[in-house]
Design a protein around this motif. Structure first.
Motif, PDB file in Angstrom:
ATOM      1  N   ASP A  24      65.434  26.594  33.038  1.00  0.00           N
ATOM      2  CA  ASP A  24      65.956  25.826  31.912  1.00  0.00           C
ATOM      3  C   ASP A  24      65.375  24.416  31.837  1.00  0.00           C
ATOM      4  N   ASN A  30      59.642  26.907  30.784  1.00  0.00           N
ATOM      5  CA  ASN A  30      60.369  27.273  29.569  1.00  0.00           C
ATOM      6  C   ASN A  30      59.552  26.884  28.337  1.00  0.00           C
ATOM      7  N   ILE A  33      62.356  24.493  25.520  1.00  0.00           N
ATOM      8  CA  ILE A  33      63.186  23.327  25.784  1.00  0.00           C
ATOM      9  C   ILE A  33      62.331  22.086  26.043  1.00  0.00           C
ATOM     10  N   TYR A 207      66.851  23.413  18.315  1.00  0.00           N
ATOM     11  CA  TYR A 207      66.789  24.764  18.873  1.00  0.00           C
ATOM     12  C   TYR A 207      67.509  25.799  18.021  1.00  0.00           C
ATOM     13  N   ILE A 213      66.230  31.868  21.360  1.00  0.00           N
ATOM     14  CA  ILE A 213      67.118  31.029  22.172  1.00  0.00           C
ATOM     15  C   ILE A 213      68.549  31.525  21.990  1.00  0.00           C
ATOM     16  N   TYR A 219      70.866  24.397  25.312  1.00  0.00           N
ATOM     17  CA  TYR A 219      69.648  23.601  25.439  1.00  0.00           C
ATOM     18  C   TYR A 219      69.897  22.152  25.027  1.00  0.00           C
ATOM     19  N   GLY A 258      70.887  30.291  29.165  1.00  0.00           N
ATOM     20  CA  GLY A 258      69.475  30.266  28.838  1.00  0.00           C
ATOM     21  C   GLY A 258      68.858  31.620  28.574  1.00  0.00           C
TER      22      GLY A 258
END
Length: 579
Positions: A24, A30, A33, A207, A213, A219, A258
């Protein structure tokens, strides 16, 4: 920035976030993010890509604080009377304080909310915290919902403005600035990004239009953490403390928001760094987390990876060595110091490391083979699934049938460990009654032995709970027991329901479609085998009785409401006052 002097004892700032997994962050791969400050710190730190904690909040925190595994220290679950750290355990804060450090804790404790288990009882001199395992859970100040909440300063409630994570970092900065004349230990333990996923819109908005997601607000909460972490790094530099401060970033278990998993614990959406499992799982996705350390004056940094398997139980022995602390006498750590690895003196610790991951979400002790046994190469899950983690980091191929000797060796190791610790598994960590450090004592339905009501939505719904606690009566005398449906700060009669307005302010751990009611006519308490039944007055906020107690020691205390039909419901809150 001042030049560091490695002969001085360093300051220590340990930041641990809640339910943020290894994947995360941007620096761990990732693709969505944005964590620029954590990424920058990762680039400057020593990193342990094979670092493991427990798979849940409390077990990790207890192991981190003591250097001892959860089933040894007593804190192996997140409630049920099993989220409490044994009174005899020595904590990291104890060790720092005994060596002359100023100690401060900010955010989530989750190792006991009553004496003698509160953070201010366990070595922390300055405490700003919520109660329970998250903001808005049953022990916490009623109505806390992440924004403009009331938190506890060394046990006393105080109103705050702003978002919870901002408050923890702001209070920690205030402590650090006041303590910079001497060595300090600051423990910043955010409740974010634990569910419920609540954050200001501008953090989650980037996001919300990305279908891969699962939880945009999750996030967004991490983006806010990243912003606060970056501000902390800047403040340490501005105050001339950066070089002489050991700064650690880690998380407490695998991701909770996540990614999404299928029934076999494989990822179907989101990002999990190629791992199987997430929070609560014995696969690596449940307990492999980031662990980054920087100490410029101690030549610890430079963007270097250490490949050795490292553990949460290693952190306290490591701090003792790096900071020159006095080791607590008679304590048998389950971990080892990582200092030689951090200093680049070796690539591996001596011996064949074998570690045991185990918890249970229940009042009853953990089951023997509900666990994982880990070595540098192997993962034995539930006693019968074997994975070669070096060849199969996603744990897709069970090779137990191909390596029976390895299975036997790991099972034998766990048998020896189980024999060493199983004798104490039935013991509880009792809450003290009648001690001057906390009188009255406020018991709540998160710590009951049985069915729990662990968040304020459960209280609003009138969820059934067990009215039984493990207690330790420290002094004889007269005790007033006051049974409540609602906490005293709410000021509602027992039979009254929450208004729609009050209900809307609760942190949404559950969807509450209708506020429940209870209509007791009698109450019952039991202590040391003596039972007392008494009437509940209509319109009263509590039902009280005074017991004369001649005995002292550990026992079970019960407190129930009973309606006209004889149906019982455990009291959600009980105040026990020695008169």
């Amino acid at each position: 920035m001042q030049s560091g002097n490695p002969t001085q004892r360093p300051n220590v700032v340990l930041v641990i976030t809640d339910d943020q997994g290894y994947g995360d962050m941007g620096c761990t791969g990732n693709p969505w993010i944005h964590t620029p400050h954590l990424d920058e710190f990762h680039a400057a730190a020593v990193r342990f890509p094979d670092f493991h904690v427990s798979a849940l909040c409390t077990p990790t925190r207890g192991a981190l604080m003591t250097g001892r595994r959860p089933v040894r220290n007593g804190a192996w679950a997140t409630c049920w009377g099993r989220s409490v750290l044994r009174r005899t355990e020595v904590t990291m804060a104890d060790v720092f304080a005994q060596s002359g450090y100023r100690t401060g804790m900010f955010g989530k404790w989750h190792l006991g909310d009553n004496y003698p288990y509160r953070p201010q009882d366990r070595g922390f001199q300055t405490v700003v915290a919520h109660k329970g395992g998250g903001v808005g859970q049953t022990p916490d100040f009623w109505g806390n919902n992440y924004f403009d909440d009331t938190y506890f300063h060394n046990g006393e409630p105080r109103e705050h403005q702003g978002y919870c994570t901002d408050v923890w970092f702001r209070e920690a900065a205030r402590f650090i600035e006041s303590a910079k004349g001497g060595p300090f230990f600051a423990y910043i333990a955010t409740n974010a990004p634990h569910h419920p996923f609540l954050v200001a819109d501008h953090y989650k908005e980037p996001y919300q239009r990305i279908p891969d997601i699962p939880e945009p607000a999750f996030y967004g909460m991490i983006a806010n953490i990243d912003e606060n972490f970056g501000r902390l790094v800047q403040q340490l530099a501005e105050w001339g403390l950066a070089d002489d401060t050991i700064l650690i970033f880690m998380t407490d278990n695998g991701s909770s928001g996540g990614c999404r998993l299928d029934p076999e614990h494989f990822v179907t959406a989101g990002y999990n760094a190629g791992m199987r499992g997430m929070k609560g799982s014995y696969y690596d996705g449940g307990h492999r987390v980031p662990f980054f350390v920087r100490w410029p004056a101690g030549s610890i940094g430079g963007g270097r990876d250490v490949g050795e398997m490292a553990l949460h139980v290693d952190v306290l022995p490591t701090m003792i060595e790096l900071c020159g602390l006095e080791a607590p006498p008679g304590v048998q750590f389950d971990g080892a110091s990582l200092a030689p690895l951090l200093r680049g003196e070796t690539d591996a610790l001596p011996g064949d490391r074998t570690h045991f991951v185990q918890h249970r979400q229940n009042t009853n002790p953990p089951e023997k083979w509900h666990n994982a046994v880990m070595t540098r190469r192997w993962r034995l899950v539930h006693g019968n699934e074997l994975y070669d983690i070096k060849a199969d980091c996603g744990q897709r191929h069970d090779v137990a049938a191909d390596h029976p000797a390895v299975v036997r060796r790991l099972r034998d190791a766990h048998e020896r460990w189980w024999e060493a610790i199983s004798g104490r598994l039935d013991q509880y960590c009792p809450i003290s009654l009648g001690n001057d450090h906390e009188n009255p004592t406020r018991l709540n339905a998160m710590d009951v032995l049985g069915d729990v009501a662990w968040n304020q939505c459960h209280i609003a719904m009138a969820k059934k709970s067990t009215g039984k606690w493990a207690v330790d009566v420290e002094k004889p005398g007269d005790y007033r027991l006051s049974l409540r449906r609602w906490p005293e700060e709410l000021g509602l009669p027992i039979e009254e329901a929450l208004s729609e307005e009050d209900l809307s302010r609760l942190a949404p751990y559950n969807v509450v479609r209708q506020c429940g009611t209870i209509r007791p006519t009698r109450a019952l308490v039991r202590l040391f085998g003596e039972e007392r039944t008494f009437d509940v007055a209509r319109g009263a906020e509590e039902a009280s009785v005074v017991l004369h107690v001649d005995r002292t020691g550990e026992t079970r205390m019960e407190a129930w409401f009973e309606d006209e039909s004889g149906e019982r419901q455990g009291a959600y809150y009980v105040h026990v006052e020695r008169l």
